[in-house]
Design a protein around this motif. Structure first.
Motif, PDB file in Angstrom:
ATOM      1  N   GLU A 194     -10.133   0.631   2.011  1.00 26.97           N
ATOM      2  CA  GLU A 194     -11.417   1.143   1.515  1.00 26.97           C
ATOM      3  C   GLU A 194     -11.334   2.622   1.163  1.00 26.97           C
ATOM      4  O   GLU A 194     -12.066   3.109   0.301  1.00 26.97           O
ATOM      5  CB  GLU A 194     -12.511   0.910   2.562  1.00 26.97           C
ATOM      6  CG  GLU A 194     -12.837  -0.555   2.797  1.00 26.97           C
ATOM      7  CD  GLU A 194     -13.897  -0.755   3.860  1.00 26.97           C
ATOM      8  OE1 GLU A 194     -14.528   0.236   4.273  1.00 26.97           O
ATOM      9  OE2 GLU A 194     -14.094  -1.900   4.286  1.00 26.97           O
ATOM     10  N   LYS A 195     -10.478   3.363   1.832  1.00 27.68           N
ATOM     11  CA  LYS A 195     -10.286   4.785   1.558  1.00 27.68           C
ATOM     12  C   LYS A 195      -8.886   4.967   0.983  1.00 27.68           C
ATOM     13  O   LYS A 195      -7.906   4.524   1.578  1.00 27.68           O
ATOM     14  CB  LYS A 195     -10.455   5.603   2.839  1.00 27.68           C
ATOM     15  CG  LYS A 195     -10.357   7.100   2.638  1.00 27.68           C
ATOM     16  CD  LYS A 195     -10.654   7.844   3.943  1.00 27.68           C
ATOM     17  CE  LYS A 195     -10.625   9.344   3.732  1.00 27.68           C
ATOM     18  NZ  LYS A 195     -10.946  10.082   4.976  1.00 27.68           N
ATOM     19  N   ARG A 196      -8.794   5.643  -0.159  1.00 27.44           N
ATOM     20  CA  ARG A 196      -7.512   5.784  -0.830  1.00 27.44           C
ATOM     21  C   ARG A 196      -7.338   7.202  -1.359  1.00 27.44           C
ATOM     22  O   ARG A 196      -8.321   7.878  -1.684  1.00 27.44           O
ATOM     23  CB  ARG A 196      -7.399   4.810  -2.017  1.00 27.44           C
ATOM     24  CG  ARG A 196      -7.419   3.336  -1.616  1.00 27.44           C
ATOM     25  CD  ARG A 196      -7.421   2.439  -2.845  1.00 27.44           C
ATOM     26  NE  ARG A 196      -7.386   1.039  -2.492  1.00 27.44           N
ATOM     27  CZ  ARG A 196      -6.281   0.335  -2.327  1.00 27.44           C
ATOM     28  NH1 ARG A 196      -5.098   0.909  -2.523  1.00 27.44           N
ATOM     29  NH2 ARG A 196      -6.327  -0.938  -2.000  1.00 27.44           N
ATOM     30  N   PHE A 250      -5.952  11.954   7.774  1.00 31.44           N
ATOM     31  CA  PHE A 250      -6.530  11.409   6.545  1.00 31.44           C
ATOM     32  C   PHE A 250      -7.754  10.563   6.862  1.00 31.44           C
ATOM     33  O   PHE A 250      -8.801  10.702   6.213  1.00 31.44           O
ATOM     34  CB  PHE A 250      -5.477  10.578   5.811  1.00 31.44           C
ATOM     35  CG  PHE A 250      -6.005   9.832   4.617  1.00 31.44           C
ATOM     36  CD1 PHE A 250      -6.394  10.514   3.481  1.00 31.44           C
ATOM     37  CD2 PHE A 250      -6.097   8.446   4.636  1.00 31.44           C
ATOM     38  CE1 PHE A 250      -6.888   9.824   2.368  1.00 31.44           C
ATOM     39  CE2 PHE A 250      -6.576   7.751   3.535  1.00 31.44           C
ATOM     40  CZ  PHE A 250      -6.975   8.444   2.403  1.00 31.44           C
ATOM     41  N   ARG A 251      -7.630   9.691   7.871  1.00 32.32           N
ATOM     42  CA  ARG A 251      -8.754   8.818   8.225  1.00 32.32           C
ATOM     43  C   ARG A 251     -10.014   9.619   8.552  1.00 32.32           C
ATOM     44  O   ARG A 251     -11.118   9.262   8.163  1.00 32.32           O
ATOM     45  CB  ARG A 251      -8.402   7.949   9.440  1.00 32.32           C
ATOM     46  CG  ARG A 251      -7.316   6.922   9.249  1.00 32.32           C
ATOM     47  CD  ARG A 251      -7.180   6.063  10.494  1.00 32.32           C
ATOM     48  NE  ARG A 251      -6.041   5.158  10.452  1.00 32.32           N
ATOM     49  CZ  ARG A 251      -4.873   5.404  11.035  1.00 32.32           C
ATOM     50  NH1 ARG A 251      -4.688   6.538  11.721  1.00 32.32           N
ATOM     51  NH2 ARG A 251      -3.892   4.534  10.948  1.00 32.32           N
ATOM     52  N   ASP A 278       3.471   7.698  -2.774  1.00 26.93           N
ATOM     53  CA  ASP A 278       2.654   8.836  -2.356  1.00 26.93           C
ATOM     54  C   ASP A 278       1.225   8.428  -2.019  1.00 26.93           C
ATOM     55  O   ASP A 278       0.347   9.280  -1.901  1.00 26.93           O
ATOM     56  CB  ASP A 278       2.626   9.902  -3.461  1.00 26.93           C
ATOM     57  CG  ASP A 278       3.932  10.676  -3.558  1.00 26.93           C
ATOM     58  OD1 ASP A 278       4.657  10.746  -2.542  1.00 26.93           O
ATOM     59  OD2 ASP A 278       4.214  11.219  -4.638  1.00 26.93           O
ATOM     60  N   SER A 279       0.991   7.133  -1.847  1.00 28.76           N
ATOM     61  CA  SER A 279      -0.359   6.622  -1.623  1.00 28.76           C
ATOM     62  C   SER A 279      -0.763   6.679  -0.156  1.00 28.76           C
ATOM     63  O   SER A 279       0.035   6.366   0.731  1.00 28.76           O
ATOM     64  CB  SER A 279      -0.453   5.167  -2.095  1.00 28.76           C
ATOM     65  OG  SER A 279      -0.087   5.061  -3.449  1.00 28.76           O
ATOM     66  N   PHE A 280      -2.006   7.056   0.081  1.00 25.96           N
ATOM     67  CA  PHE A 280      -2.639   6.933   1.391  1.00 25.96           C
ATOM     68  C   PHE A 280      -3.723   5.873   1.297  1.00 25.96           C
ATOM     69  O   PHE A 280      -4.496   5.841   0.336  1.00 25.96           O
ATOM     70  CB  PHE A 280      -3.312   8.249   1.805  1.00 25.96           C
ATOM     71  CG  PHE A 280      -2.414   9.197   2.520  1.00 25.96           C
ATOM     72  CD1 PHE A 280      -2.134   9.050   3.864  1.00 25.96           C
ATOM     73  CD2 PHE A 280      -1.855  10.273   1.843  1.00 25.96           C
ATOM     74  CE1 PHE A 280      -1.306   9.939   4.525  1.00 25.96           C
ATOM     75  CE2 PHE A 280      -1.035  11.169   2.494  1.00 25.96           C
ATOM     76  CZ  PHE A 280      -0.761  11.005   3.841  1.00 25.96           C
ATOM     77  N   THR A 281      -3.787   4.990   2.302  1.00 24.01           N
ATOM     78  CA  THR A 281      -4.905   4.057   2.416  1.00 24.01           C
ATOM     79  C   THR A 281      -5.342   4.004   3.869  1.00 24.01           C
ATOM     80  O   THR A 281      -4.536   4.214   4.781  1.00 24.01           O
ATOM     81  CB  THR A 281      -4.532   2.629   1.956  1.00 24.01           C
ATOM     82  OG1 THR A 281      -3.508   2.106   2.813  1.00 24.01           O
ATOM     83  CG2 THR A 281      -4.055   2.610   0.513  1.00 24.01           C
ATOM     84  N   LYS A 330       0.818  -1.209   0.000  1.00 22.92           N
ATOM     85  CA  LYS A 330       0.000   0.000   0.000  1.00 22.92           C
ATOM     86  C   LYS A 330       0.853   1.261   0.000  1.00 22.92           C
ATOM     87  O   LYS A 330       0.462   2.282  -0.564  1.00 22.92           O
ATOM     88  CB  LYS A 330      -0.913  -0.002   1.228  1.00 22.92           C
ATOM     89  CG  LYS A 330      -1.915  -1.161   1.249  1.00 22.92           C
ATOM     90  CD  LYS A 330      -2.629  -1.223   2.589  1.00 22.92           C
ATOM     91  CE  LYS A 330      -3.547  -2.432   2.662  1.00 22.92           C
ATOM     92  NZ  LYS A 330      -4.140  -2.589   4.013  1.00 22.92           N
ATOM     93  N   ALA A 331       2.021   1.199   0.649  1.00 22.18           N
ATOM     94  CA  ALA A 331       2.810   2.415   0.835  1.00 22.18           C
ATOM     95  C   ALA A 331       4.234   2.339   0.285  1.00 22.18           C
ATOM     96  O   ALA A 331       4.920   3.355   0.231  1.00 22.18           O
ATOM     97  CB  ALA A 331       2.879   2.763   2.323  1.00 22.18           C
TER      98      ALA A 331
END
Length: 243
Positions: free
Chosen positions: A43-45, A220-221, A35-38, A16-17
């Protein structure tokens, strides 16, 4: 050891990161931060330019500090703003969560009050399986299903508690409260247990000790905004400290 001595070869794994690449040394991998956020098990990206750089810089600072304090690590060195060299390990399929203050899933799971300062660190184990949602497990689960040996669990707990003490000593003078964090471990080719993965605002909860502001992925969450600003603040305080 210098990153210039290693040639990036085929990609071995993409998470994921981070992406992991083989090098011309079979014992060394190149770790490239994304540069990815999960959140919420993917479920949230989102993508935010600069996030990988900040996590690499922050994690490198923390790993270098832990190395100076004799914690066994897979980290070798930071190569540039996005990449690190690390010892190739076989990951133990357990995530270790340390809680110093109650927040997040434990509040929802147990109905306890948020923000309780615990008398001692609470350690929890989670089985690494995205399809199952990384369920919480006991030490007996880990032993009986062969995810770890008893010696591994004892060593993991020993290292984890030491890391907790060291990180609290690192962040307290910076005006940062270490609320909780996640660690992963792996074995190198000789069977030695090493702290692996990363330590960053993706894997830790940091609160500003004066304002209580969240300086981690909870921004972010929970859609709190200025996510990268919080990560930048963590790096700013870390990099400005006396080493």
């Amino acid at each position: 050891m210098s990153g210039e001595k290693f040639t990036r070869r085929e990609m071995m794994y993409e998470g994921k990161a981070k992406r992991l690449y083989a090098t011309d040394d079979p014992e060394v991998v190149l770790v490239e931060y994304k540069d990815s956020f999960t959140a919420f098990n993917g479920e949230k990206r989102a993508e935010m330019s600069g996030k990988g750089r900040l996590n690499n810089l922050i994690s490198s600072e923390i790993f270098e500090y832990l190395a100076r304090n004799s914690v066994p690590l897979h980290f070798i060195e930071r190569v540039d703003e996005l990449r690190q060299l690390a010892v190739r390990v076989k990951i133990v399929p357990l995530e270790v969560v340390v809680r110093n203050i109650t927040t997040g899933s434990i509040v929802k799971r147990l109905g306890v009050e948020e923000g309780m300062k615990l008398d001692r660190p609470l350690l929890e184990f989670y089985y690494k399986d995205d399809a199952l949602g990384d369920p919480i497990v006991t030490e007996d689960h880990a032993l009986l299903f062969g995810w770890a040996h008893e010696e591994d669990l004892l060593r993991i707990k020993e290292i984890t508690l030491r890391v907790n003490d060291l990180l609290k000593k690192l962040f307290a003078p910076l005006g940062i409260v270490l609320v909780d964090f996640k660690l992963e471990f792996g074995h190198d080719s000789k069977g030695s247990l090493l702290l692996a993965d990363e330590i960053s605002p993706d894997t830790c909860r940091f609160w500003d000790s004066s304002t209580g502001d969240r300086l981690d992925k909870d921004r972010f969450r929970k859609d709190l905004g200025d996510v990268l600003g919080a990560y930048e603040e963590i790096y700013k305080r870390l990099s400005a400290r006396d080493k």
